[in-house]
Design an enzyme around this catalytic site. Structure first.
Site, PDB file in Angstrom:
ATOM      1  N   LYS A 140     -55.153 -16.644 -48.549  1.00 29.99           N
ATOM      2  CA  LYS A 140     -54.496 -15.826 -47.520  1.00 29.99           C
ATOM      3  C   LYS A 140     -54.946 -16.328 -46.165  1.00 29.99           C
ATOM      4  CE  LYS A 140     -51.767 -12.212 -47.409  1.00 29.99           C
ATOM      5  NZ  LYS A 140     -50.825 -11.699 -48.416  1.00 29.99           N
ATOM      6  N   ASP A 180     -46.202 -12.827 -44.313  1.00 30.15           N
ATOM      7  CA  ASP A 180     -46.787 -11.507 -44.573  1.00 30.15           C
ATOM      8  C   ASP A 180     -46.416 -10.713 -43.310  1.00 30.15           C
ATOM      9  OD1 ASP A 180     -48.909 -10.272 -46.668  1.00 30.15           O
ATOM     10  OD2 ASP A 180     -49.410  -9.478 -44.707  1.00 30.15           O
ATOM     11  N   THR A 224     -39.863  -9.045 -52.693  1.00 29.49           N
ATOM     12  CA  THR A 224     -40.984  -8.086 -52.737  1.00 29.49           C
ATOM     13  C   THR A 224     -40.453  -6.659 -52.854  1.00 29.49           C
ATOM     14  OG1 THR A 224     -42.108  -9.620 -51.243  1.00 29.49           O
ATOM     15  CG2 THR A 224     -43.207  -7.535 -51.689  1.00 29.49           C
TER      16      THR A 224
HETATM   17  N1  GLU Z   1     -47.524 -12.003 -48.442  1.00 27.27           N
HETATM   18  C1  GLU Z   1     -46.961 -11.796 -49.748  1.00 27.27           C
HETATM   19  C2  GLU Z   1     -47.982 -11.155 -50.651  1.00 27.27           C
HETATM   20  O1  GLU Z   1     -48.779 -10.373 -50.203  1.00 27.27           O
HETATM   21  C3  GLU Z   1     -46.300 -13.037 -50.307  1.00 27.27           C
HETATM   22  C4  GLU Z   1     -47.186 -14.231 -50.454  1.00 27.27           C
HETATM   23  C5  GLU Z   1     -46.469 -15.521 -50.859  1.00 27.27           C
HETATM   24  O2  GLU Z   1     -45.269 -15.496 -51.082  1.00 27.27           O
HETATM   25  O3  GLU Z   1     -47.174 -16.518 -50.966  1.00 27.27           O
HETATM   26  O4  GLU Z   1     -48.032 -11.353 -51.838  1.00 27.27           O
END
Ligand code: GLU
Length: 460
Positions: A140, A180, A224
């Protein structure tokens, strides 16, 4: 030979002591990282039953290794605003665990970002990514840059500067960032452009969440939010229920919320509220999604503007009040710790039957406890919001194959993945003695995949 109950009790105590010692060390080492402590506590405590049953995880020192990121990078991001003033933000990338694949996880641009927030998100991401069944490790990153109120040109200059440092650490086979909070299609576009320019080659798989025209996947934008609803569908099914004719509250109005609202509406629900960081709107007739999409995705305006176009709706300043609106299903899709113990009690008292977490860690530990005690169906973030990163992995696969699947193909794969995450979490919860606890089930199912891979790869 069956294990005696005395041995089981002894192992349980040993596992509890081990968890406590690892947790205490995490707190001692970085006493200020409260969000990271919370995520570690939530995960480690739920692993006690699996550690008691399989003590070799303790002998291999898996937890000590799991809580320590493989690598943490922080860097300076200097940029110039439209007035010609020099600004400096801080950039982060935490490469947490690569046991099962290249680091994968989003970038968050928000003034609250610090190392604790990025570590909590990265730690959650390890198990979330494992749960998707795809070969992706956990990472992250982000910055304390605030995109709110910035011009397009400022966002471009900032993201270019950010990528000018980040590019050294990422790549299609090493670390694949995505979006994100505060990082969407616009930011990914600018970052991809800058990465390509520096590298001098077209490495499509270095970022996900790209635009459809240059290597993005259909249904990634929706994934998501849709996935969070698909997960809730599975939970509801277990009690013979569905979204049809239900009342739903969705917090947030970003990418996750918008597509959670869309899918819930498609399934026959009335979504009566959503929010942004200033406050929430309540529309008893049901949120008019095209207005929210236009305000948020195109005009980048505040959600309060909704009421000028829909006089039947009201706007209330502040975000906490959204959980006092009566609803059958709550989808927290805004940010961490948005549902505390009081909000959870209010939801339960109002008759909420299901909570599916679209955001990362939106419920506090105390709130989760309230939901479990009240037998509310609770879909924990790392399972319920894994659809986004799952489709990111599908985007990587398409980039590698140099082809693209149709929306329907990707959506069908997403549905299958969410169903499988639900089933695996349920099975693990049942196998470890708490069949209603999908949080424990998700943690255990994700943990075992990562831990088993770490063990066979040696002391790494
Ligand atoms: N930010 C999203 C999460 O919390 C997606 C991360 C991604 O697609 O790599 O899973």
């Amino acid at each position: 030979m069956p294990i005696s109950s005395a041995v089981i009790a002894e192992r349980q105590t040993e596992a509890e002591q081990y968890v406590r010692s690892v947790y205490d060390k995490v707190v001692r080492r970085d006493p200020n990282e409260v969000e990271f402590h919370q995520a570690v506590k939530e995960i480690l405590e739920s692993l006690v039953p699996v550690l008691a049953r399989h003590p070799h995880y303790i002998q291999h020192g898996i937890l000590e290794r799991l809580v320590e990121p493989e690598r943490m990078i922080t860097f300076r991001v200097p940029w110039m605003n439209d007035a010609g003033e020099v600004k400096v933000n801080r950039g982060f990338r935490v490469q947490f665990n690569s046991a099962i694949g290249p680091y994968k996880g989003g970038l968050r641009f928000h003034p609250s970002v610090n190392l604790s927030i990025i570590k909590f998100l990265g730690f959650e991401q390890i198990l979330k990514n494992a749960l998707t069944g795809q070969p992706i490790g956990g990472g992250k990153g982000g910055s304390d840059f605030d995109p709110k109120g910035k011009s397009d040109a400022e966002v471009m200059r900032f993201t270019q500067s950010f990528m000018t440092e980040l590019y050294k650490y990422i790549g299609p086979d090493t670390d694949v960032p995505a979006g994100d909070i505060g990082v969407g299609a616009r930011e990914i576009g600018y970052m991809f452009g800058q990465y390509k320019r520096i590298r001098g080659g077209y490495e499509a798989g270095v970022l996900t969440g790209k635009g459809i025209g240059y290597g993005g996947s259909l249904a990634r934008k929706e994934a998501t939010g849709y996935g969070c609803v698909y997960f809730a569908v599975e939970m509801l099914k277990s009690r013979g229920l569905s979204f049809q004719d239900s009342t739903v509250v969705v917090s947030g109005s970003g990418n996750v919320s918008i597509y959670a609202i869309e899918k819930a509406q498609q399934l026959g629900a009335t979504v009566v509220a959503c929010s942004d960081s200033n406050g929430y709107i309540y529309d008893p007739n049901g949120i008019h999604l095209p207005t929210v999409k236009r305000l948020k995705e195109v005009e980048r305006k505040r959600i309060s503007e909704y009421v000028t176009e829909h006089p039947g709706a009201t706007f209330t300043e502040g975000c906490e009040g959204i959980w006092s609106i009566q609803c059958d299903i709550a989808l927290p899709c805004a940010t961490q710790n948005e549902i505390d113990e009081d909000a959870a009690r209010t939801l339960v008292a109002g008759g909420t039957i299901a909570v599916s977490e679209g955001a990362n860690m939106p419920s506090t530990l105390e709130a989760i406890d309230v939901f479990h005690k009240a037998k509310v169906l609770f879909g924990p973030a790392k399972a319920a919001n894994a659809g986004g990163v799952a489709v990111s992995a599908l985007e990587m696969a398409q980039n590698n194959m140099r082809l693209s699947w149709t929306f329907e193909e990707v959506d069908a794969k997403l549905q299958a993945i969410m169903r499988s995450i639900y089933n695996e979490s349920l099975r693990a919860a049942q196998a470890h003695g708490d069949p209603d606890n999908l949080l424990m089930g998700a943690n255990i199912a994700g943990f075992m995949k990562v831990a088993d891979s770490m063990i066979v790869q040696g002391v790494i």
